[in-house]
Design a protein around this motif. Sequence first.
Motif, mmCIF file in Angstrom:
data_model
loop_
_atom_site.group_PDB
_atom_site.id
_atom_site.type_symbol
_atom_site.label_atom_id
_atom_site.label_comp_id
_atom_site.label_asym_id
_atom_site.label_seq_id
_atom_site.Cartn_x
_atom_site.Cartn_y
_atom_site.Cartn_z
ATOM 1 N N VAL A 21 30.010 22.925 75.589
ATOM 2 C CA VAL A 21 30.702 23.253 76.833
ATOM 3 C C VAL A 21 29.670 23.475 77.932
ATOM 4 N N PRO A 22 29.780 22.762 79.046
ATOM 5 C CA PRO A 22 28.828 22.969 80.151
ATOM 6 C C PRO A 22 28.836 24.419 80.606
ATOM 7 N N LEU A 23 27.702 24.875 81.086
ATOM 8 C CA LEU A 23 27.537 26.275 81.460
ATOM 9 C C LEU A 23 28.607 26.741 82.448
ATOM 10 N N GLU A 24 28.930 25.908 83.414
ATOM 11 C CA GLU A 24 29.884 26.315 84.452
ATOM 12 C C GLU A 24 31.312 26.473 83.926
ATOM 13 N N ASP A 25 31.594 25.888 82.758
ATOM 14 C CA ASP A 25 32.948 25.967 82.193
ATOM 15 C C ASP A 25 33.093 27.061 81.137
ATOM 16 N N ARG A 26 32.051 27.781 80.872
ATOM 17 C CA ARG A 26 32.091 28.797 79.814
ATOM 18 C C ARG A 26 32.789 30.067 80.321
ATOM 19 N N ILE A 27 34.078 30.105 80.093
ATOM 20 C CA ILE A 27 34.920 31.216 80.525
ATOM 21 C C ILE A 27 35.580 31.847 79.300
ATOM 22 N N ALA A 28 35.486 33.162 79.193
ATOM 23 C CA ALA A 28 36.156 33.905 78.113
ATOM 24 C C ALA A 28 36.965 35.035 78.739
ATOM 25 N N TYR B 41 27.542 39.178 73.271
ATOM 26 C CA TYR B 41 27.147 37.939 72.602
ATOM 27 C C TYR B 41 27.568 36.719 73.426
ATOM 28 N N LEU B 42 28.769 36.742 73.930
ATOM 29 C CA LEU B 42 29.234 35.634 74.771
ATOM 30 C C LEU B 42 28.412 35.522 76.046
ATOM 31 N N ASP C 133 25.388 36.586 76.578
ATOM 32 C CA ASP C 133 24.018 36.165 76.251
ATOM 33 C C ASP C 133 23.932 34.655 76.055
ATOM 34 N N ASN C 134 25.069 34.020 75.829
ATOM 35 C CA ASN C 134 25.096 32.573 75.622
ATOM 36 C C ASN C 134 25.792 31.841 76.774
ATOM 37 N N GLY C 135 25.735 32.445 77.936
ATOM 38 C CA GLY C 135 26.160 31.752 79.150
ATOM 39 C C GLY C 135 27.625 31.858 79.504
ATOM 40 N N TYR C 136 28.398 32.613 78.745
ATOM 41 C CA TYR C 136 29.823 32.761 79.063
ATOM 42 C C TYR C 136 30.040 33.849 80.105
ATOM 43 N N LYS C 137 30.918 33.568 81.059
ATOM 44 C CA LYS C 137 31.372 34.595 81.987
ATOM 45 C C LYS C 137 32.594 35.252 81.361
ATOM 46 N N THR C 138 32.555 36.565 81.262
ATOM 47 C CA THR C 138 33.633 37.301 80.625
ATOM 48 C C THR C 138 34.527 37.953 81.680
#
Length: 353
Positions: A70-77, A187-188, A190-195
């Motif tokens: 998943v591209p960095l900009e799309d990492r949404i949680a 954890y999310l 740290d791996n580029g996810y915006k929470t």
Amino acid sequence: MKPVSGIDRRTLLSGLALLPALSGGLLAASAQGQNVTPGAVLPSWNDGSAKRAIFDFVQSTTNRSSPSHVPLEDRIAVFDQDGTLWVEHPIYTQVMYCLDRVPGVVAAKPELKDVEPFKTVMSGDREAISKLTLKDLEEVLAATLTGMSVEDFDAGVKKWIETARDPRWKRPYIELVYQPMLETLHYLRDNGYKTYIVTGGGQDFVRVYSQQVYGIPPEQVVGTAGGTKFGYDHDGKPFLTKEPKLLLNDDKAGKPEGIHLMIGRRPYAAFGNSTGDREMLEWTGAGAGLRLKMLVLHDDAKREYAYGPAQGLPDSKVGTFTPALYDEAKSRGWIVISMKNDWKRIFSIDQFD
């Protein structure tokens, strides 16, 4: 001055401008290359399918060579709050805040003293208060959450959240946060996810403490939102007044609607615990690629609470997890987190004094 090693000033500045983007990419690549284990990043989780699902999801979606990347900009949680990130029983924390605010409201408007539902709240009779109808509670919420400036509201919530105590544990509500979920958030990220927090609770209420408690900035909180009105005080200073006008009911179908309105991207991971989160998980799962959908099942009466009524647990009006939701989770491949079996510990410390 003569350029160093043949590099002129313009080239140097251009390179410096690129450093943030380059370092982010290099750090992400570096993190992906490390030998990370589930136990190292999720120590408060017991080994099992839930812990493994989180770990495998992050590893697969952040590995550039993976088909699930998943591209960095799309990492949404996105995370529901009540019952997912912190304790919601026997009653939502924000409702407790509103009930505690009633004496102040009555002091300012004495005519409410003998008017229901304020009369019942002022009596302090917990059993009678527990029987208040939804309409009664809406009146209490309207009286205690509106009619003041946003600054006064924030200050009031901040003071209360730092001093109020949960009746069971006698600890501040902000200490009743689930340690395994805090580790998942870290954890999310740290791996580029915006929470993001996506909650049926009041957006302004949660924004007061979200950074302190969850590491989530106010602008990444999506919640039930009321209207505000712009005006000027007697000195001509502009201010916003909170009004009893509903803009977004961020519950059930309102959650994906709120996510679209406030975030603008479909999440790749969604965490909830009740029927109010069903549509959020459904919408997350409807996207292409690997998606993580998880529901917390409260089945640990000793360390926290047990309620459902899924899996034969006691029924509950707060954080209802129905058998139908459980069946849907199983049929759609959602992960049901057993608080009793999947969490090594519940809070940041195993046992309160």
